[in-house]
Design a protein around this motif. Structure first.
Motif, short mmCIF file in Angstrom:
data_model
loop_
_atom_site.label_atom_id
_atom_site.label_comp_id
_atom_site.label_asym_id
_atom_site.label_seq_id
_atom_site.Cartn_x
_atom_site.Cartn_y
_atom_site.Cartn_z
N LEU A 160 1.32 5.61 -10.61
CA LEU A 160 1.48 6.52 -9.49
C LEU A 160 2.23 7.80 -9.87
O LEU A 160 1.88 8.89 -9.43
CB LEU A 160 2.23 5.81 -8.36
N GLU B 44 0.83 -1.19 0.00
CA GLU B 44 0.00 0.00 0.00
C GLU B 44 0.87 1.25 0.00
O GLU B 44 1.86 1.32 0.71
CB GLU B 44 -0.91 0.03 1.23
N LEU C 140 -3.06 3.71 -2.92
CA LEU C 140 -2.79 2.78 -4.01
C LEU C 140 -2.45 1.44 -3.38
O LEU C 140 -1.57 1.36 -2.51
CB LEU C 140 -1.61 3.26 -4.85
N LEU D 146 -7.13 1.83 -6.57
CA LEU D 146 -6.95 3.17 -6.02
C LEU D 146 -8.23 3.60 -5.33
O LEU D 146 -9.33 3.32 -5.81
CB LEU D 146 -6.59 4.15 -7.12
N ASN E 113 -5.45 4.67 -13.51
CA ASN E 113 -5.36 3.41 -14.24
C ASN E 113 -6.00 3.48 -15.62
O ASN E 113 -6.27 2.46 -16.25
CB ASN E 113 -5.99 2.27 -13.42
N ALA F 261 -5.22 9.46 -0.08
CA ALA F 261 -5.43 8.60 -1.24
C ALA F 261 -4.61 7.34 -1.02
O ALA F 261 -3.56 7.37 -0.39
CB ALA F 261 -4.99 9.31 -2.52
N TYR G 106 1.30 14.38 -5.08
CA TYR G 106 1.85 13.04 -5.24
C TYR G 106 3.37 13.10 -5.30
O TYR G 106 3.98 13.09 -6.35
CB TYR G 106 1.25 12.37 -6.49
N ALA H 83 -7.03 10.31 -8.43
CA ALA H 83 -6.63 8.93 -8.17
C ALA H 83 -7.34 7.95 -9.09
O ALA H 83 -6.71 7.05 -9.66
CB ALA H 83 -6.92 8.57 -6.71
#
Length: 445
Positions: free
Chosen positions: A137, A52, A115, A106, A78, A113, A208, A74
């Protein structure tokens, strides 16, 4: 079927039978990388690894008028990313995940947030899964056509959700309890409509980064392998960035009684939906365990709780009634709720209120305290009996800055709770004349 998918399926089938629910595995602190903290729990029960990445980039950072931005930032990772071998579109990402027999997901909450990666621990498969997650990411593409498509899906989902009483109640309750704090705002059709590709890219660039991330790993890897995973995941992530405006302090419920405690929302539904609550404590508050044990007795213990006894068993006013504390790293709330027939709403609210009020005033009985502590302690092994649950616990511990031996001492902290501590904590943090109440439906229909 891909043989690795078959292997993963077999692992998942046997997963619940292989975990050692008695030994508490230690949390190891890994080497910091790119400003990110990292932690590991080694377990050889299965040839799998769960990873994670927690990012301090939750809903509370949504700019004014753009609620939903953190979620979309987020969620769209993908749908396209730039990897070591070039651009990956959403189909290629989905195909790679399926071919690996892995899961990469996510999610976004109020504070962070997340992942998550789940993969077989075999090095070639694990490395591919980590490499793909790293691209998502660090370098999501946020293609404008996909952004518009997903905005429309989100708007359609919001319009549908607004027809559901549970959604409307929870959104209005959050607004009532959080007041001017950023978590009071929820995504709307208007706010989502204003989000564009540049907003997503800017939010990603701002939040991020390594100094806002924590990596937690549970599974069949040793310390050197875990450090390799962290470095591979974050290799393209910047270590830091521009200063971020500090969030306002969450305003605690005022000491004086509220001038308006109850909000009634007309809604065409067969049942009235009721929520009540107020701001409470963060997870690292010393009074967390007295509140946890006390709430198990009040409304968190299912059929053995006071609320269930008074509201359902004695009076048949609701099928279910609950209460809980939802503590986070920086803030928390207390919430209680139920659903009942419209013409019983006033009575149900009165019974729920009086039950909570009496518990605040008088606390639990000695026998209730003994039973609650026994149930919590005896049920604790089920909270850590597989890798995912272990990861949940590790993630919570490191996110909330708790001691790394928290899983070892959790039951001792529960057992140490006294009647006086429960009584004092409930009186300190809860008061009926400061509770916010939202009633959705026709109370006297």
């Amino acid at each position: 079927m891909n043989p690795f998918v078959k292997s993963l399926a077999a692992c998942l089938f046997t997963f619940g039978f292989l975990g050692n629910v008695h030994a508490i595995l230690p949390i190891e602190k890994l080497d910091s990388y790119k400003g990110a903290k990292a932690y590991l729990v080694q377990t050889k029960a299965l040839p799998m690894v769960d990873i994670e990445v927690s990012i301090d980039a939750g809903d509370r950072y949504d700019p004014a008028g753009k609620s939903g931005l953190a979620d979309m930032t987020a969620a769209l990772m993908n749908y396209g990313a730039r990897g070591d071998k070039g651009l990956l579109n959403e189909a290629q990402i989905a195909d790679e995940i399926a071919d690996l027999g892995a899961n990469i997901g996510l999610s976004v909450g109020g504070e962070r947030a997340i992942l998550r990666i789940r993969s077989l621990s075999r090095k070639d498969l694990r490395d591919r899964a980590v490499q793909l997650a790293s691209a998502m990411l660090s370098a999501p593409t946020y293609d404008s056509k996909i952004v518009e498509r997903e905005k429309q899906r989100t708007i359609t989902g919001l319009l549908e959700a607004e027809t559901k009483p549970e959604f409307v109640l929870e959104r209005r309750f959050k607004k009532s309890v959080y007041g001017n704090y950023p978590l009071a705002d929820s995504p709307t059709v208007k706010s989502v409509s204003t989000i564009n590709t540049n907003n997503l890219k800017e939010f990603h660039k701002q939040f991020y980064r390594g100094d806002r991330m924590i990596v937690s790993i549970v599974g069949d890897v040793d310390r050197p392998q875990a450090n390799e995973i962290v470095q591979a995941l974050l290799k393209q992530i910047p270590q830091s960035g521009q200063a971020i405006t500090k969030l306002p302090e969450l305003q605690r419920s005022p000491v004086e009684p509220l001038s308006q405690r109850e909000i009634e929302i007309p809604f065409d539904a067969q049942q009235a939906h009721i929520a009540m609550g107020m701001t409470a404590v963060a997870r690292n508050n010393p009074d967390y365990f007295p509140l946890l044990v006390g709430n198990y007795i009040l409304g968190g213990g299912g059929f053995v709780s006071r609320l269930m006894s008074e509201v359902r068993e004695k009076r048949g006013l609701a099928y279910s009634v609950f209460s809980y504390f939802a503590p986070g790293k920086d803030n928390g709330i207390f919430q209680a709720g139920l659903q009942t027939k419209n013409d019983q709403a006033s009575v149900a609210l009165e019974v729920m209120s009086s039950t909570i009020g009496q518990f605040i005033a008088d606390g639990p009985t000695p026998s209730e305290l003994i039973a609650a502590k026994a149930n919590l302690v005896n049920g604790y092994p089920l909270r850590i009996d597989n890798n995912r649950k272990l990861l949940d616990n590790v993630s919570s511990i490191v996110w909330n800055d708790l001691p790394l031996d928290t899983m070892d001492i959790w039951t001792k902290q529960v057992e140490a709770v006294t009647l006086d501590q429960v009584n004092a904590a409930f009186k300190k943090y809860l008061a009926m004349d400061r509770m916010k109440i939202v009633v959705l439906g026709a109370k006297n229909k």
